[in-house]
Every structure is written in structure tokens, then in C-alpha cells.
Design a protein around this motif. Structure first.
Motif, mmCIF file in Angstrom:
data_model
loop_
_atom_site.group_PDB
_atom_site.id
_atom_site.type_symbol
_atom_site.label_atom_id
_atom_site.label_comp_id
_atom_site.label_asym_id
_atom_site.label_seq_id
_atom_site.Cartn_x
_atom_site.Cartn_y
_atom_site.Cartn_z
ATOM 1 N N THR A 1 0.844 -1.204 0.000
ATOM 2 C CA THR A 1 0.000 0.000 0.000
ATOM 3 C C THR A 1 0.876 1.250 0.000
ATOM 4 O O THR A 1 1.871 1.319 0.717
ATOM 5 N N LYS B 1 -6.817 9.032 0.657
ATOM 6 C CA LYS B 1 -7.300 7.794 1.288
ATOM 7 C C LYS B 1 -8.337 7.099 0.398
ATOM 8 O O LYS B 1 -8.340 5.870 0.264
ATOM 9 N N SER B 2 -9.199 7.891 -0.222
ATOM 10 C CA SER B 2 -10.271 7.299 -1.043
ATOM 11 C C SER B 2 -9.710 6.533 -2.238
ATOM 12 O O SER B 2 -10.395 5.711 -2.829
ATOM 13 N N GLU B 3 -8.440 6.792 -2.557
ATOM 14 C CA GLU B 3 -7.794 6.085 -3.675
ATOM 15 C C GLU B 3 -7.036 4.855 -3.204
ATOM 16 O O GLU B 3 -6.284 4.245 -3.986
ATOM 17 N N GLY B 4 -7.188 4.498 -1.935
ATOM 18 C CA GLY B 4 -6.612 3.245 -1.437
ATOM 19 C C GLY B 4 -5.292 3.398 -0.710
ATOM 20 O O GLY B 4 -4.658 2.396 -0.360
ATOM 21 N N ARG B 5 -4.870 4.628 -0.467
ATOM 22 C CA ARG B 5 -3.610 4.804 0.265
ATOM 23 C C ARG B 5 -3.855 4.806 1.764
ATOM 24 O O ARG B 5 -4.941 5.130 2.228
ATOM 25 N N GLU B 6 -2.797 4.494 2.515
ATOM 26 C CA GLU B 6 -2.815 4.791 3.948
ATOM 27 C C GLU B 6 -2.296 6.205 4.093
ATOM 28 O O GLU B 6 -1.313 6.581 3.434
#
Ligand code: NDP
Length: 242
Positions: free
Chosen positions: A2, A23-28
Motif C-alpha cells: 500500500t 485515502k479514497s484512492e486506497g492509500r494509507e
């Protein structure tokens, strides 16, 4: 693995919108703040994004803070240098404290935060660094000699760092927002605020999310060929040429 993104000033205003978008794109995401514990706790509660408290103007605090974030979340691949303050006043009445506070938070922080992260990015041969400058770093603004100087410095920092790191697959870009509807602008007197809105061709303040979407693009793999750029987002208030 990630992607880990770190957003300074990530608990309020533009930074909070950026943190949410990344965050909405999958990142922490880790959001850094300095003083407003209540706002940080509310942001954390609403988003689930971990918050960390330190002063981006403090070199030691940044080194220790980044080490803690990387220990808890992993190596940072996206750094958004967004934290900023204004301490306005005409220059001939400006105090050294007003000057130092603004230069420290808005410009010294480019060194303190980026220096703590960039060696790791260079070793891993990947990074995205996005620095939030301002329309007033491009055009200057009465009552903001300190702020305009710091934000213009952010642009020079961005262009030089981009050249040093392009071969390592690290892009460095600046975003220059115009007037955005956040606490910073809410703090301006109502009549001044009305005058500002009247000077914006689209006829309104910008929304934090309109800046966040641009940052998301610059953070994405699709933006690999975009480095050293200065992206102006100001509703047509100032047409800059770089
Ligand atoms: P806000 O005042 O709404 O939020 C500022 C954020 O930065 C808060 O999270 C604050 O933490 C944090 N912060 C401030 N000082 C420090 C510090 N020393 N160390 C760590 N964190 C700190 O600002 P905006 O969202 O309006 O602005 C964000 C950025 O965009 C700034 O760089 C600003 O100069 C720039 N900008 C803003 C424009 C606007 O119209 N709003 C226009 C052009 C540029 P805490 O909550 O703890 O105080």
C-alpha cells in the motif's frame, strides 16, 4: 504494498480534503497537525485517518515524527507539504516574530519535512512530493510580504528539487491555490472577504476539494511525466505564467 501518504496540516481545510482524497484512492494516510487537538480528534473520528502532532518548523520534531509514522505505517511515498499560516500586516509595521513565524511554518518546513523523507524515496526510487504554495506567492499581496516571500520560495524549492530528483522517479510539483473557503480565509474581515470574492472571475471562493483533486492527480502514477510544474487553481483571479 500500500502507498503511504503524509499530509502536513492534514486535519483541517485544504489538507483535510487532500488527506480524504488520497485515502479514497486506497492509500494509507497520516495527517500532521500542530495545535488544534479538538479538530484533529474530530477529523480522526470522521475519517479513520491517523493523526500525528508536531511542529513542521521544528527540524528535530520532523525527523522523529517521520520515523514514527514510517514505523507505524511504512515508508512514505507521497509527501504533501501543505501546512501553512498567515500573520498579516503591512511590512513597515511587521515584527520580526510575524516574519519568522510565517517563514518557519511555510518555507523552513519544505526543508524539515522533505529532508526527513527524500533519502528513503531516493533509495526506493519512487516518490511524489506536492508543495502547496499560493496565488500570493505568484503575484504578491499587500499586507503579506512575509507570506508572499515564503510562498514564492516554495516555488523555487519545487523547481530545483524536481531537477535533482527526476532521474530517481521522484516528481516534485507545486500547487498555487487562489482563495479557498477554509478557516484561513474565514479569519479575514467580512468586507475584505467580499472584496476578494468580487475580484474572482468565477464569482466565488474555491472549495478545498477542488485543490485536493489536483493533488490526487499529481500523486498518481499517471503524473510521472509532470515534474517541476506550478499548477495554478484560482478561479481566473490571476493568470500566471509559471
Ligand atoms: P487552515 O488554517 O485551514 O489549516 C492549516 C492546517 O495546518 C491545520 O491542520 C494546522 O494544524 C496545520 N498547521 C499549521 N501550522 C502548523 C505547524 N507549524 N506544524 C504542523 N501543522 C501546522 O489552512 P488552509 O487549509 O486554508 O491552508 C492550507 C495551505 O494552503 C496553507 O499552506 C496555505 O498557506 C495554503 N493556501 C491557502 C489558501 C486559502 O485560501 N485557504 C490560498 C492559498 C494557499 P492545527 O489545526 O493544529 O492548527
Amino acid at each position: 504494498m500500500t502507498d503511504i501518504a503524509l499530509v502536513t496540516g492534514g486535519t483541517r481545510g485544504i489538507g483535510a480534503a487532500i488527506a480524504r482524497s488520497l485515502k479514497s484512492e486506497g492509500r494509507e494516510v497520516a495527517a500532521i497537525y500542530h495545535g488544534d487537538d479538538d479538530a484533529a480528534a474530530e477529523f480522526r473520528h470522521n475519517t479513520g485517518i491517523p493523526v500525528f502532532k508536531w511542529d513542521v518548523a521544528d527540524e528535530t520534531a520532523c525527523r522523529q515524527g517521520v520515523a514514527l509514522v514510517e514505523k507505524q505505517l511504512g515508508p512514505v511515498s507521497v509527501l504533501v507539504n501543505n501546512a501553512g499560516i498567515a500573520r498579516d500586516g503591512l511590512f513597515h509595521k511587521m515584527s520580526w516574530d510575524q516574519w519568522r513565524a510565517v517563514l518557519a511554518t511555510n518555507l523552513d518546513s519544505m526543508f524539515t519535512m522533505t529532508r526527513a523523507i527524500i533519502e528513503g524515496m531516493r533509495e526506493r526510487r519512487f516518490g511524489r512530493i506536492i508543495n502547496i504554495s499560493s496565488i500570493n506567492g505568484q503575484k504578491g499581496q499587500v499586507g503579506q510580504v512575509n507570506y508572499s516571500a515564503a510562498k514564492a520560495g516554495v516555488i523555487g524549492f519545487t523547481k530545483a528539487l524536481a531537477q535533482e530528483n527526476a532521474s530517481r522517479n521522484i516528481t516534485v510539483n507545486a500547487v498555487c491555490p487562489g482563495y479557498i473557503d477554509t478557516d484561513m480565509v474565514a479569519a479575514v474581515k467580512e468586507e475584505v472577504r467580499d472584496g476578494i470574492i468580487a475580484s474572482i472571475p468565477v464569482g466565488r471562493l474555491g472549495e478545498p476539494d477542488e485543490i485536493a483533486q489536483a493533488v490526487s492527480y499529481l500523486a498518481s502514477p499517471k503524473a510521472a511525466f509532470c515534474t517541476g510544474s506550478v499548477l495554478t487553481i484560482n478561479g481566473g483571479q490571476y493568470i500566471a505564467n509559471g
